[in-house]
Structures are given as structure tokens and as C-alpha cells.
Design an enzyme around this catalytic site. Structure first.
Site, PDB file in Angstrom:
ATOM      1  NE  ARG A  29      -4.198   2.619   3.047  1.00  0.00           N
ATOM      2  CZ  ARG A  29      -4.323   3.613   1.948  1.00  0.00           C
ATOM      3  NH1 ARG A  29      -4.614   3.961   0.591  1.00  0.00           N
ATOM      4  NH2 ARG A  29      -3.649   4.362   1.943  1.00  0.00           N
ATOM      5  CE1 TYR A  73      -2.799  -4.173   5.495  1.00  0.00           C
ATOM      6  CE2 TYR A  73      -1.228  -4.414   2.779  1.00  0.00           C
ATOM      7  CZ  TYR A  73      -2.270  -3.091   3.836  1.00  0.00           C
ATOM      8  OH  TYR A  73      -1.641  -2.674   4.325  1.00  0.00           O
ATOM      9  CB  ILE A 116       4.506  -4.823   8.116  1.00  0.00           C
ATOM     10  CG1 ILE A 116       5.150  -5.520   7.728  1.00  0.00           C
ATOM     11  CG2 ILE A 116       4.608  -4.150   6.172  1.00  0.00           C
ATOM     12  CD1 ILE A 116       4.323  -6.531   6.269  1.00  0.00           C
ATOM     13  CB  THR A 168      -0.877   0.233   1.564  1.00  0.00           C
ATOM     14  OG1 THR A 168      -1.682  -0.944   1.127  1.00  0.00           O
ATOM     15  CG2 THR A 168      -1.904   0.996   1.271  1.00  0.00           C
ATOM     16  CE  LYS A 219       0.630  -3.431   6.711  1.00  0.00           C
ATOM     17  NZ  LYS A 219       1.276  -2.895   5.706  1.00  0.00           N
ATOM     18  CE1 TYR A 266     -15.808  -0.754  -6.558  1.00  0.00           C
ATOM     19  CE2 TYR A 266     -16.511  -2.410  -7.574  1.00  0.00           C
ATOM     20  CZ  TYR A 266     -16.871  -1.288  -7.266  1.00  0.00           C
ATOM     21  OH  TYR A 266     -18.173  -0.824  -7.902  1.00  0.00           O
TER      22      TYR A 266
END
Length: 296
Positions: free
Chosen positions: A143, A138, A208, A49, A166, A112
Site C-alpha cells: 500500500r 506498521y 492485527i 487501514t 505489524k 507516497y
């Protein structure tokens, strides 16, 4: 220490430095890689990202990963960001990253399209079965608009080459659930700088980090102190970074961290649309943090 814990401590979610026209600045990328090797960062995440994976094309994405792996030359592990909202594309990127010599891949939950928990399980299971490389899940619902449950993560943790997660929820109930539900050698990394110390004190193995772009040596010390269970010392050391942790998210990541590194003379201001450089109203916040930390 098993291979699953080779990413213990502070792993940097590295920016992709760019010129003002948006072209990738490979010389600055080399300097940043050296910066993290010298600072003792545990590993580099390439084109996650923070590395603007959402604004680079597939060929360029792989070119950045290739360059990072080749320049690092085994001096530091490289985790390639290879997630996608298309399972077939994620498999393709992951296979290519393996071919390029990545040490592991970081795979974000599909964004999405909002899959179900079973859809998430099948997505990650197929990628793991298709590409023989260590893979780190992740979860970043802020997001992606999808939140992978602790139960789904626990199911996936039984797949041998899915070595960790993560977790960027910032919800400490999640780390408690993961510690309870996943195998002891399943790597638990935080993706939320603001709550990282508490995450580590609850049983996490590392993080991270966005902040690690700016203060890699200091953050590694904080993380390793927390992992060792020295709560008071870790919290005291982290207190100096608290304002930076917060202000690096005053606008969407990586807008503030790129501005910070620019002010430190580490790279140009370049960032790609639809992201734009940090708003003038927030620049004094970042600059003040950098001055307080004697970075400018």
C-alpha cells in the site's frame, strides 16, 4: 508477560461502520466493540487501514478514536492508528491519541513520498521521542510503496517505547529475520491473514487482522493455538477460514470485509469514495464463505 506482549493473539483491525451516505454510524461501532469484547479479541485497532484512515479527515479521525476509547471504557485495549506521510502530522495525531487515552499507537511507514531507510529510521525515532506512548511500527509495502528493512526495524526496536511491528509483507523470510534481529520482548505481529499461522509458528506473537472483524472468536483460537506451538491443530482450525482469508481481499480492503459485516447484519453498506461497495461479481464468494461458517 511484559507490557510488550499484552497484544499477544488476535487484534482486530476494526472497520469504521458508516451509513449509506458515508456518515459514521456510532451505534454500529458500539455494537462492534461489544462484539469483540465478548469474543475475547486481544485489542482493537481504531482507524487503521481497515478503519478507512485514508478517507476520514483529521478531526473526524480523532473523534472516532475518542468515541472508541470512551465506549470501550478500559474493557479492551485500544490501539490508535496515527501514521501519516508527514512526520509532523504523525506526531500531532499520536500526541492527540495519547491525550485521548489510547493504550498504544500504530504508525504506518510514510506512504507516497518513498523515504530512504535512514529517513524511515529518523521519522519513527522522532515520533517516539516526541510522544511518550507505546508505539507499534506498521510495514505494508503493498500500500505504501516503501518497504522497511529488517535492519531498520532492528535499529528502531532498541527505542524503549517502540514496542513492536505489524508486518504485512506476507514474506516469511521477514519474520525469520525479525526473530533473529530484534529483542526477545519486541512484539511481532502479522498483518497478513493468509500467512498468519506460519508467521506465528516461526516466532510471532500475534496479528492485527482483517478476518477478525468477521470471526473474532475462531481466529483467536487459531492464533493462540499456533503461538503455543501446536502446529497441526492450528493449521486444521485455520483451514476452515482459508477461503475467507483470501476472499476478504478480492478487492481493496476494507471493501469486502464491510460487505461481509453488512450481510451479517452488523452494519450498513456505507463506504467512502474513492472506495465503493463490493462488485456484484464477488458478492457470492463472500456470501458463500459466510454460509459455510454459519454466519448468515
Amino acid at each position: 508477560m511484559t507490557i510488550k506482549h499484552s497484544y499477544k493473539g488476535s487484534n482486530v483491525a476494526l472497520i469504521t461502520p458508516m451509513f449509506d451516505d458515508g456518515a459514521v454510524d456510532y451505534e454500529s461501532l458500539n455494537n462492534l466493540i461489544d462484539f469483540h469484547i465478548d469474543a475475547g479479541t486481544s485489542s482493537i485497532v481504531s482507524v487503521g487501514t481497515t478503519g478507512e484512515s485514508a478517507t476520514v479527515g483529521v478531526k473526524e479521525h480523532l473523534k472516532i478514536i475518542k468515541h472508541t476509547i470512551e465506549y470501550a471504557a478500559r474493557r479492551i485495549p485500544i490501539i490508535a492508528g496515527t501514521g501519516a506521510n508527514s512526520t509532523s502530522e504523525a506526531i500531532e495525531l499520536t500526541q492527540e491519541a495519547k491525550n485521548l487515552g489510547a493504550d498504544a499507537c500504530l504508525l504506518v511507514t510514510p506512504y507516497y513520498n518513498k523515504p530512504t531507510q535512514e529517513g524511515l529510521f529518523q521519522h519513527f525515532k522522532l515520533i517516539a521521542e516526541s510522544v511518550d506512548i507505546n508505539q507499534i511500527l506498521y510495514n505494508v509495502p503493498g500500500r505504501t510503496a516503501v518497504n522497511m528493512s529488517v535492519e531498520t526495524t532492528a535499529r528502531l526496536s532498541k527505542i524503549s517505547n517502540i514496542i513492536g511491528i505489524k508486518d504485512a509483507t506476507g514474506d516469511l523470510a521477514v519474520i525469520k529475520g525479525l526473530v533473529k534481529s530484534c529483542p526477545e520482548d519486541f512484539l511481532l505481529l502479522t498483518g497478513d491473514d493468509a500467512t498468519a499461522v506460519d508467521f506465528l509458528l516461526l516466532g510471532g506473537h500475534g496479528g492485527i487482522s482483517v478476518t477478525a472483524n468477521v470471526t473474532p472468536k475462531e481466529l483467536q483460537k487459531v492464533y493462540m493455538t499456533a503461538i503455543a506451538g501446536n502446529a497441526d491443530l492450528a493449521k486444521k482450525a485455520n483451514k476452515e477460514l482459508t477461503s475467507l482469508h483470501q476472499n476478504l481481499f478480492v478487492e481493496s480492503n476494507p471493501i469486502p470485509v464491510k460487505w461481509a459485516l453488512h450481510k451479517m447484519g452488523m452494519c450498513s453498506k456505507g463506504i467512502r469514495l474513492p472506495l465503493i461497495e463490493l462488485s456484484s461479481e464477488f458478492r457470492p464468494l463472500i456470501e458463500n464463505d459466510l454460509k459455510e461458517l454459519n454466519l448468515i
